[in-house]
Scaffold this motif. Structure first.
Motif, PDB file in Angstrom:
ATOM      1  N   ALA A  97       0.815  -1.212   0.000  1.00  0.00           N
ATOM      2  CA  ALA A  97       0.000   0.000   0.000  1.00  0.00           C
ATOM      3  C   ALA A  97       0.850   1.265   0.000  1.00  0.00           C
ATOM      4  O   ALA A  97       0.400   2.331   0.399  1.00  0.00           O
ATOM      5  CB  ALA A  97      -0.979   0.003   1.174  1.00  0.00           C
ATOM      6  N   GLY A  98       2.082   1.153  -0.485  1.00  0.00           N
ATOM      7  CA  GLY A  98       2.984   2.302  -0.542  1.00  0.00           C
ATOM      8  C   GLY A  98       2.760   3.154  -1.775  1.00  0.00           C
ATOM      9  O   GLY A  98       1.925   2.845  -2.630  1.00  0.00           O
ATOM     10  N   GLN A  99       3.494   4.240  -1.846  1.00  0.00           N
ATOM     11  CA  GLN A  99       3.388   5.169  -2.966  1.00  0.00           C
ATOM     12  C   GLN A  99       3.746   4.455  -4.268  1.00  0.00           C
ATOM     13  O   GLN A  99       4.801   3.833  -4.371  1.00  0.00           O
ATOM     14  CB  GLN A  99       4.338   6.347  -2.753  1.00  0.00           C
ATOM     15  N   PRO A 100       2.870   4.541  -5.265  1.00  0.00           N
ATOM     16  CA  PRO A 100       3.167   3.874  -6.537  1.00  0.00           C
ATOM     17  C   PRO A 100       4.225   4.649  -7.328  1.00  0.00           C
ATOM     18  O   PRO A 100       4.224   5.877  -7.347  1.00  0.00           O
ATOM     19  CB  PRO A 100       1.825   3.882  -7.261  1.00  0.00           C
ATOM     20  N   GLN A 101       5.107   3.905  -7.939  1.00  0.00           N
ATOM     21  CA  GLN A 101       6.122   4.485  -8.807  1.00  0.00           C
ATOM     22  C   GLN A 101       6.030   3.789 -10.157  1.00  0.00           C
ATOM     23  O   GLN A 101       5.632   2.623 -10.234  1.00  0.00           O
ATOM     24  CB  GLN A 101       7.501   4.323  -8.202  1.00  0.00           C
ATOM     25  N   VAL A 102       6.428   4.492 -11.195  1.00  0.00           N
ATOM     26  CA  VAL A 102       6.317   3.969 -12.546  1.00  0.00           C
ATOM     27  C   VAL A 102       7.703   3.707 -13.113  1.00  0.00           C
ATOM     28  O   VAL A 102       8.586   4.558 -13.037  1.00  0.00           O
ATOM     29  CB  VAL A 102       5.587   4.970 -13.470  1.00  0.00           C
ATOM     30  N   THR A 103       7.854   2.517 -13.688  1.00  0.00           N
ATOM     31  CA  THR A 103       9.047   2.196 -14.456  1.00  0.00           C
ATOM     32  C   THR A 103       8.595   1.905 -15.877  1.00  0.00           C
ATOM     33  O   THR A 103       7.685   1.101 -16.085  1.00  0.00           O
ATOM     34  CB  THR A 103       9.773   0.957 -13.877  1.00  0.00           C
ATOM     35  N   ILE A 104       9.216   2.584 -16.835  1.00  0.00           N
ATOM     36  CA  ILE A 104       8.933   2.330 -18.250  1.00  0.00           C
ATOM     37  C   ILE A 104      10.097   1.514 -18.794  1.00  0.00           C
ATOM     38  O   ILE A 104      11.239   1.974 -18.786  1.00  0.00           O
ATOM     39  CB  ILE A 104       8.775   3.647 -19.048  1.00  0.00           C
ATOM     40  N   HIS A 105       9.817   0.322 -19.264  1.00  0.00           N
ATOM     41  CA  HIS A 105      10.842  -0.577 -19.791  1.00  0.00           C
ATOM     42  C   HIS A 105      10.989  -0.341 -21.291  1.00  0.00           C
ATOM     43  O   HIS A 105      10.530  -1.130 -22.114  1.00  0.00           O
ATOM     44  CB  HIS A 105      10.485  -2.032 -19.490  1.00  0.00           C
ATOM     45  N   LYS A 106      11.611   0.795 -21.601  1.00  0.00           N
ATOM     46  CA  LYS A 106      11.866   1.189 -22.984  1.00  0.00           C
ATOM     47  C   LYS A 106      13.105   2.067 -22.919  1.00  0.00           C
ATOM     48  O   LYS A 106      13.080   3.113 -22.247  1.00  0.00           O
ATOM     49  CB  LYS A 106      10.649   1.959 -23.516  1.00  0.00           C
ATOM     50  N   PRO A 107      14.197   1.660 -23.572  1.00  0.00           N
ATOM     51  CA  PRO A 107      15.484   2.355 -23.389  1.00  0.00           C
ATOM     52  C   PRO A 107      15.442   3.878 -23.564  1.00  0.00           C
ATOM     53  O   PRO A 107      16.027   4.604 -22.783  1.00  0.00           O
ATOM     54  CB  PRO A 107      16.385   1.710 -24.448  1.00  0.00           C
ATOM     55  N   GLU A 108      14.734   4.367 -24.551  1.00  0.00           N
ATOM     56  CA  GLU A 108      14.737   5.810 -24.813  1.00  0.00           C
ATOM     57  C   GLU A 108      13.703   6.584 -23.993  1.00  0.00           C
ATOM     58  O   GLU A 108      13.622   7.806 -24.099  1.00  0.00           O
ATOM     59  CB  GLU A 108      14.531   6.085 -26.314  1.00  0.00           C
TER      60      GLU A 108
END
Length: 133
Positions: free
Chosen positions: A96-107
């Motif tokens: 239930a922590g703060q959501p973070q976003v990771t985009i798995h795209k090099p550029e």
């Protein structure tokens, strides 16, 4: 209150410094359509582990789906290239922590702010990308 939020979002969006995406999920419909094929196509192993750690995992899957949709909509305003659902990963450092976003795209180097809220039968997510980098 809703009108105030929409006005604020419109002001931010027309300033040219941000893109905004949002998504609203109705839990009963999401629950009825949720299945293993959808789960495998949309969620990463990390997201599945997070969602399954909760007694009411369907709420977590719906929240993560709304977040992915919101991020996708914000990104599509500045990048029309293909972006699969597993390329957008919603991570929480703790339950239930703060959501973070990771985009798995090099550029892809986006500064994304994300918030997820749920109340009753609804889950809402808003993603804001700072394009003034």
């Amino acid at each position: 209150m809703e009108n105030e939020i929409l006005k604020t979002l419109e002001i931010l969006n027309t300033s040219g410094k941000f893109t905004i995406g949002n998504d609203l999920v109705y839990l009963p419909d999401f629950s009825a359509s949720f299945n293993d094929l959808f789960k495998k196509k949309v969620y990463t192993a990390t997201e599945i582990a997070y969602c399954d750690a909760f007694e009411n995992s369907i709420l977590r899957y719906a929240s993560t789906w709304a977040a992915k949709e919101a991020v996708y909509k914000a990104i599509k305003q500045i990048d029309q290239s293909t972006l699969g659902w597993k390329k957008i990963e919603i991570i929480r450092k703790k339950n239930a922590g703060q959501p973070q976003v990771t985009i798995h795209k090099p550029e892809a180097d986006y500064k994304i702010s994300l918030t997820i809220s749920h109340d009753g039968d609804y889950v809402w997510a808003i993603a804001l990308i700072d394009t003034d980098l």
